[in-house]
Write an enzyme that holds these catalytic residues in place. Sequence first.
Site, PDB file in Angstrom:
ATOM      1  N   GLN A  27      -5.278   4.942  -9.142  1.00  0.00           N
ATOM      2  CA  GLN A  27      -6.061   3.879  -8.761  1.00  0.00           C
ATOM      3  C   GLN A  27      -6.663   4.185  -7.545  1.00  0.00           C
ATOM      4  O   GLN A  27      -7.736   3.511  -7.103  1.00  0.00           O
ATOM      5  CB  GLN A  27      -5.234   2.529  -8.345  1.00  0.00           C
ATOM      6  CG  GLN A  27      -4.627   1.921  -9.721  1.00  0.00           C
ATOM      7  CD  GLN A  27      -3.810   0.456  -9.428  1.00  0.00           C
ATOM      8  OE1 GLN A  27      -2.434   0.825  -9.084  1.00  0.00           O
ATOM      9  NE2 GLN A  27      -4.435  -0.396  -9.490  1.00  0.00           N
ATOM     10  N   HIS A 121       3.674   5.405 -12.104  1.00  0.00           N
ATOM     11  CA  HIS A 121       3.000   4.177 -11.979  1.00  0.00           C
ATOM     12  C   HIS A 121       1.798   4.076 -13.319  1.00  0.00           C
ATOM     13  O   HIS A 121       0.756   4.417 -12.829  1.00  0.00           O
ATOM     14  CB  HIS A 121       2.397   4.073 -10.591  1.00  0.00           C
ATOM     15  CG  HIS A 121       1.941   2.634 -10.386  1.00  0.00           C
ATOM     16  ND1 HIS A 121       2.307   2.036  -8.918  1.00  0.00           N
ATOM     17  CD2 HIS A 121       1.062   1.792 -10.714  1.00  0.00           C
ATOM     18  CE1 HIS A 121       1.716   0.650  -8.890  1.00  0.00           C
ATOM     19  NE2 HIS A 121       0.962   0.599 -10.111  1.00  0.00           N
ATOM     20  N   ASN A 164       7.103   2.157 -12.279  1.00  0.00           N
ATOM     21  CA  ASN A 164       6.716   0.922 -11.736  1.00  0.00           C
ATOM     22  C   ASN A 164       6.627  -0.038 -12.978  1.00  0.00           C
ATOM     23  O   ASN A 164       6.001  -0.033 -13.802  1.00  0.00           O
ATOM     24  CB  ASN A 164       5.323   1.269 -11.040  1.00  0.00           C
ATOM     25  CG  ASN A 164       4.650   0.144 -10.690  1.00  0.00           C
ATOM     26  OD1 ASN A 164       4.856  -0.477  -9.531  1.00  0.00           O
ATOM     27  ND2 ASN A 164       3.710  -0.447 -11.197  1.00  0.00           N
ATOM     28  N   GLU A 165       7.218  -1.357 -12.543  1.00  0.00           N
ATOM     29  CA  GLU A 165       6.924  -2.442 -13.290  1.00  0.00           C
ATOM     30  C   GLU A 165       7.511  -2.122 -14.801  1.00  0.00           C
ATOM     31  O   GLU A 165       6.581  -2.043 -15.611  1.00  0.00           O
ATOM     32  CB  GLU A 165       5.475  -3.002 -13.373  1.00  0.00           C
ATOM     33  CG  GLU A 165       5.239  -3.809 -12.108  1.00  0.00           C
ATOM     34  CD  GLU A 165       4.085  -4.578 -12.022  1.00  0.00           C
ATOM     35  OE1 GLU A 165       3.280  -4.255 -12.778  1.00  0.00           O
ATOM     36  OE2 GLU A 165       4.182  -5.235 -11.022  1.00  0.00           O
TER      37      GLU A 165
HETATM   38  C1  BGC Z   1       0.540  -2.844 -10.627  1.00  0.00           C
HETATM   39  C2  BGC Z   1      -0.660  -2.760  -9.827  1.00  0.00           C
HETATM   40  C3  BGC Z   1      -1.895  -3.486 -10.035  1.00  0.00           C
HETATM   41  C4  BGC Z   1      -1.402  -4.901  -9.358  1.00  0.00           C
HETATM   42  C5  BGC Z   1      -2.537  -6.116  -9.421  1.00  0.00           C
HETATM   43  C6  BGC Z   1       0.849  -4.648 -10.405  1.00  0.00           C
HETATM   44  O1  BGC Z   1       0.892  -4.862 -11.673  1.00  0.00           O
HETATM   45  O2  BGC Z   1       1.632  -2.190  -9.951  1.00  0.00           O
HETATM   46  O3  BGC Z   1      -0.737  -1.269 -10.122  1.00  0.00           O
HETATM   47  O4  BGC Z   1      -3.061  -3.063  -9.483  1.00  0.00           O
HETATM   48  O5  BGC Z   1      -0.390  -5.376  -9.864  1.00  0.00           O
HETATM   49  O6  BGC Z   1      -2.771  -6.156 -10.933  1.00  0.00           O
END
Ligand code: BGC
Length: 430
Positions: A27, A121, A164-165
């Site tokens: 990003q 990520h 991540n997530e």
């Molecule tokens: C993610 C980010 C994303 C943010 C806002 C999260 O889901 O880890 O990469 O930019 O939320 O949408």
Amino acid sequence: MLLRPDLAPAGAFPAGFLWGAATAAHQVEGGNVNSDCWALEHAAPSLFAEPSGDAADHYHRFAEDIAIVADLGLNAWRFSIEWARIETEPGFYSMAALDHYRRCIDACRAREVAAVVTFHHFTQPRWMARLGGFGAADFPARFADYCGRAARALEGMAAACTINELNLPLVAGRYFHDRVSPAARAAAEAALGAPLSSFFLFSDEAAILGQGLAAHAAARAAIGAERPGVPVGMTLAISEEDAGPGAEAPRDARRERLYAPFLDAAAGDDFVGVQTYSRTVSRADGGAGPARGAVLTTMGWEDRPEALGAVCRWLSARWSIPIMVTENGYPGEDDSRRAAFIATAVEGLAEAIAQGADVRGYFYWSLLDNFEWLLGFGQRFGLVAVDRATQRRTVKPSAATLGTLVRAAGTAGTKGAGLPLIGPSGAHRD
Ligand code: BGC
């Protein structure tokens, strides 16, 4: 500018609490050409509103960005390393890329900023997508191999987030799929040389619950073997879940499906990364979304800073895993609203801690205005604006608000050393 230091009284946050801002490689870095995401951005037609291009050129400007973090009075920075740069082809590791990320950590240490490193990520090497991404049977082994090699090089990390997530494909449900026309799907699959489900955001639920959780466990072991003592956890997208009239059962079902399997799996971890932006209200008809009549952000989410404290309270009532808030933020142009959002979110966090939640850190998303995935650069979460023509950074007033809250909390004195309160098994060291 909103300044409410009274919201973060000294003593509300434990000593050594990490106060930081977060970014993710794809990003902000720019030029991530060997990643699956880059290939998808350049498919025609593309699922992406625009390509990431130079993004915020953070790959070259990391020292300036880390200096901003330190100058704000924050004691931590969460960033991700890019697998596509590090393992350019299966088994071929770039020492130059690993040296780059080691220099990022060195720059943090020079400014007494704790480096919290995310290993995955959303993006991965194109070759991994070609092999099926999370759907590949050997994904856990390949991911763990990369994690081990990277961890060996990254001396000085304060904490590691594996994936991540990991639960995001479940939370998002049809959201991403419904935005893809048949032509865009065909172009995406041609660009990847694989089904779209090989790109993380489109992963199948079974792949996430199977290979995804196995990959987290394998990565945790691989990182732990190289860097014993460095706390390791995964991060999860967790919305405040609420129920409209008569909708308690669907709300509870959402919690059981979207979060419980991951939190159960995280039980032995050193921490779990909580990433909360808003609230989801379940309805009796089976639907779910923002509360009726709520003020929405530019992302279409309810503007709901109270969600963070609510999630920490809910999680702590059932699981005793230390929490690190690895993302929380406000998307929108109105920076005074962002400042108020941060103040209210931090106040809610202080209340959750007072009620017994074991929270070890708070990372605002994001340090920089950046590439918001399929939506491109139009969404602004940043504490710092980036002029995309010149790459000039401008610190917004909301960043000063966060800095003021941190100083008032008086806990950032323990700088850079890592997470003094978290032991390798999640046990308190104090
Ligand atoms: C993610 C980010 C994303 C943010 C806002 C999260 O889901 O880890 O990469 O930019 O939320 O949408």
